[in-house]
Design an enzyme around this catalytic site. Structure first.
Site, PDB file in Angstrom:
ATOM      1  CG  HIS A   1      -1.976   0.868   1.046  1.00  0.00           C
ATOM      2  ND1 HIS A   1      -2.352   1.914   1.935  1.00  0.00           N
ATOM      3  CD2 HIS A   1      -3.113   0.852   0.183  1.00  0.00           C
ATOM      4  CE1 HIS A   1      -3.654   2.461   1.562  1.00  0.00           C
ATOM      5  NE2 HIS A   1      -3.920   2.060   0.601  1.00  0.00           N
TER       6      HIS A   1
ATOM      7  CE  LYS B   1      -2.090   4.738  -2.521  1.00  0.00           C
ATOM      8  NZ  LYS B   1      -1.918   3.547  -1.624  1.00  0.00           N
TER       9      LYS B   1
ATOM     10  CG  HIS C   1      -7.261   7.699  -1.556  1.00  0.00           C
ATOM     11  ND1 HIS C   1      -5.757   7.675  -1.921  1.00  0.00           N
ATOM     12  CD2 HIS C   1      -7.694   6.756  -1.527  1.00  0.00           C
ATOM     13  CE1 HIS C   1      -5.575   6.278  -1.825  1.00  0.00           C
ATOM     14  NE2 HIS C   1      -6.747   5.594  -1.611  1.00  0.00           N
TER      15      HIS C   1
ATOM     16  CE  LYS D   1      -5.421   6.038   2.762  1.00  0.00           C
ATOM     17  NZ  LYS D   1      -5.636   6.365   1.274  1.00  0.00           N
TER      18      LYS D   1
END
Length: 617
Positions: free
Chosen positions: A275, A277, A503, A505
């Site tokens: 996950h 990025k 999107h 966090k």
């Protein structure tokens, strides 16, 4: 993998980084479901909706395989954009998809009136009226073909105007190097100081030689087009976590681009995801690291709220420099090298060496990563939420009245927290989030969790399809109704992004009046044990399922006591010392009528901003 409950059996969705159980193939099939009508569910809806609600298999739904990228929830959003369900004021038509869909998409609901079952294993469903048997002689109302009215016309995406992208070095607030992404359709001022992927990869920031893209979800053709023409054929390494069929699809995507190579991240613990990025950009002039929250697909750079930390341009070290040269006061270089080494990937060795050859001493943020494994002893403090706990313990200071400094968590997906808050959230995770300096006191400050409501999604720029990137499932929500009392709306008037669903966090500790921050974290990690890790074996072992990466801002690294919150961050000013918080402070609590967005139940009582409804079955 099937699970049982009082609501029946279901196969769990392969939603984006949800830590629920995922099927081995990386896709999920759902049983057919009743077509429930519920725009704003009643407070009891989470207890009464059958757990079998879901979407049809993605393979049957695809009009073109290249269009269906990402999790089941994201694929559903794509299908709703391609073949939307028009809102009808006639209740008998609300939520109906036309029976015959062109192009063989496989997306069709029956027009019969027996779609709704009035009970779920003996329980009565709220807001679901009984229907009369169909009249065989009654003339059916024709549903118009083609896309319903939409602010975007017949195509979902609007083309950005040319002046949307930067033609000269933009005015950025370089104090913290934390930026939001541009949002199509906003006033120009609210994109001033924000960045698009085309800006990041442009010659404005360096003469590119090679790059690495770490991510969860890829549209390779789109990604390649974001590089400027002069860099478009330069080598790119993609680091991904896809397996089996998903890996085969990614290889097929990459086939037309010989300069694109793939590196598969090892996922040794079941149900983990890659996950992280991150971009590694190697230039003629030096090296840059970008840690961000966006997938490499157009939807994530279009009308969502996303964020990134972009490093300074790191110069090359002189020949013969020592192994410890180029380190920052935050030990960012050491920690980045450790994170990359955790992949155990030969393809990354040359990039590890390139980082060693550069001077990262200007970095003022701390790296917070997760890497799959079971860790004991000192290694426990290197990963997940225990890494964050260690940094907060070592580098923050106790505040007066710190029990009144709330912890704020904001995320786009939620995993299973357990039957009550003590199982993880208010236990080990809250202990991490409330750590402030070396005090032995364990305070219990307010905890605010920011997650969009149904109304936030319905009125967003994207409409209901924005919910495809908010994959909180009914199966998970039903098991943790206690969690929803912590929830707060997504409101972001200060950044002009109230209607750009998050999107991003972020996690932070704010002063009682919400004008100061004790620390701030931007990360890929959602609210889940898979992302942050969970203690095992009487707290002597930390188990982490997924790869995640973020950066932590601590005031002492910037010679400050606290970060002042920038209440008016746009247009950006290079001289501002205020910290950009993506949403409004203080957060707005859910009203009694508000419900958290849940992606795999229908909302058809009111249209979204495109005139459509959401029927995930």
């Amino acid at each position: 993998m099937s699970q049982d409950s009082q609501h029946g059996k279901w196969n769990v969705s392969s939603s984006d980084d949800d830590d629920d159980v995922l099927p081995p193939s990386g896709t999920a099939t759902f049983k057919p479901a009743s077509n429930l009508s519920s725009h704003r569910p009643s407070p009891s809806i989470l207890e009464t909706v059958p757990a079998t609600v879901g979407v049809k298999p993605a393979a049957a739904a695809a009009p073109a395989s290249s269009l269906l990228i990402g999790s089941e929830a994201r694929q559903l959003a794509t299908m709703n954009q391609l073949n939307p369900v028009k809102y009808e004021t006639n209740p008998s038509l609300a939520g109906k998809r036309k029976k015959d869909v062109p192009d063989g998409s496989g997306w069709a609901l029956s027009d019969s009136d027996d779609d709704v079952d009035g009970s779920a294993n003996g329980k009565s469903l709220t807001n679901v009226p009984k229907r009369a048997p169909p009249n065989p002689t009654a003339k059916k109302v024709k549903v118009e073909k083609g896309r319903p009215p939409s602010p975007h016309g017949r195509l979902y995406y609007m083309d950005e105007p040319e002046d949307f992208f930067e033609s000269s070095v933009p005015c950025l607030n370089d104090a913290y190097r934390f930026y939001l992404t541009k949002v199509t359709g906003l006033d120009r001022k609210n994109n001033s100081g924000a960045l698009h992927i085309r800006d990041i990869l442009s010659p404005l920031f360096g003469t590119l030689k090679e790059s690495v893209q770490f991510n969860y979800c890829f549209d390779i053709e789109w990604m390649v087009k974001q590089y400027p023409s002069e860099f478009r054929d330069l080598p790119v390494l993609i680091v991904h976590g896809d397996k089996r069929e998903a890996k085969a699809r990614l290889l097929q995507q990459a086939q037309p681009f010989p300069h694109v190579r793939l590196c598969q991240a090892k996922l040794d613990i079941a149900f983990g995801t890659h996950h992280t990025k991150m971009m590694l950009l190697w230039y003629e002039e030096g090296f840059r690291v970008v840690i961000l929250t966006s997938n490499l697909i157009r939807a994530d750079w279009y009308q969502k709220t996303q964020g990134m930390w972009m490093s300074p341009l790191f110069p090359r070290l002189p020949e013969g420099s020592s192994a410890t040269a180029g380190e920052s006061p935050t030990f960012f270089k050491r920690d980045l090298l450790k994170y990359l080494a955790s992949y155990r990937a030969p393809e990354l060795e040359e990039w590890i060496q390139r980082i060693k050859d550069h001077d990262l001493s200007e970095t003022r943020v701390y790296l917070v990563g997760s890497s799959p494994g079971r860790y004991v002893g000192p290694e426990m403090e290197h990963w997940g939420h225990l890494r964050l706990r260690k940094l907060l313990y070592d580098h923050t200071d106790l505040m007066p009245n710190e029990e009144r400094w709330p912890v704020i968590g904001q995320f786009s997906s939620i995993g299973s927290m357990g039957l009550d808050k003590t199982k993880w959230l208010a236990g080990e995770f809250q202990r991490t989030m409330t750590t402030l300096g070396k005090s032995a006191l364990r305070s219990d400050p307010p905890l605010y969790l920011v997650y969009p409501s149904v109304e936030d999604v319905r009125t967003s720029l994207e409409g209901y399809p924005a919910g495809g990137s908010l994959p909180y499932s009914i199966q998970t929500a039903q098991k943790q109704l206690w969690l929803h009392s912590y929830f707060h709306r997504w409101t972001a008037n200060s950044t002009g992004r109230s209607h750009a669903m998050p999107h991003i966090k972020t996690y932070m500790r704010a002063s009682p009046d919400f004008t100061q921050l004790a620390w701030f974290l931007v990360t890929s990690a959602n609210l889940s044990k898979a992302a942050w890790g969970a203690l095992e074996k009487n707290n002597t072992q930390l188990m982490v399922r997924s790869y995640e990466l973020g950066v932590l801002f601590i005031p002492s690294a910037f010679n400050m006591k606290t970060f002042p919150v920038n209440k008016d961050p746009f247009p950006a000013s290079s001289s501002s010392s205020g910290f950009l918080v993506p949403f409004d402070l203080p957060p707005t609590s859910y009203s009694p009528e508000d419900q958290p967005w849940i992606w795999n139940i229908p909302y058809s009582q009111a249209p979204d901003t495109h005139g459509n409804v959401w029927v995930p079955s």
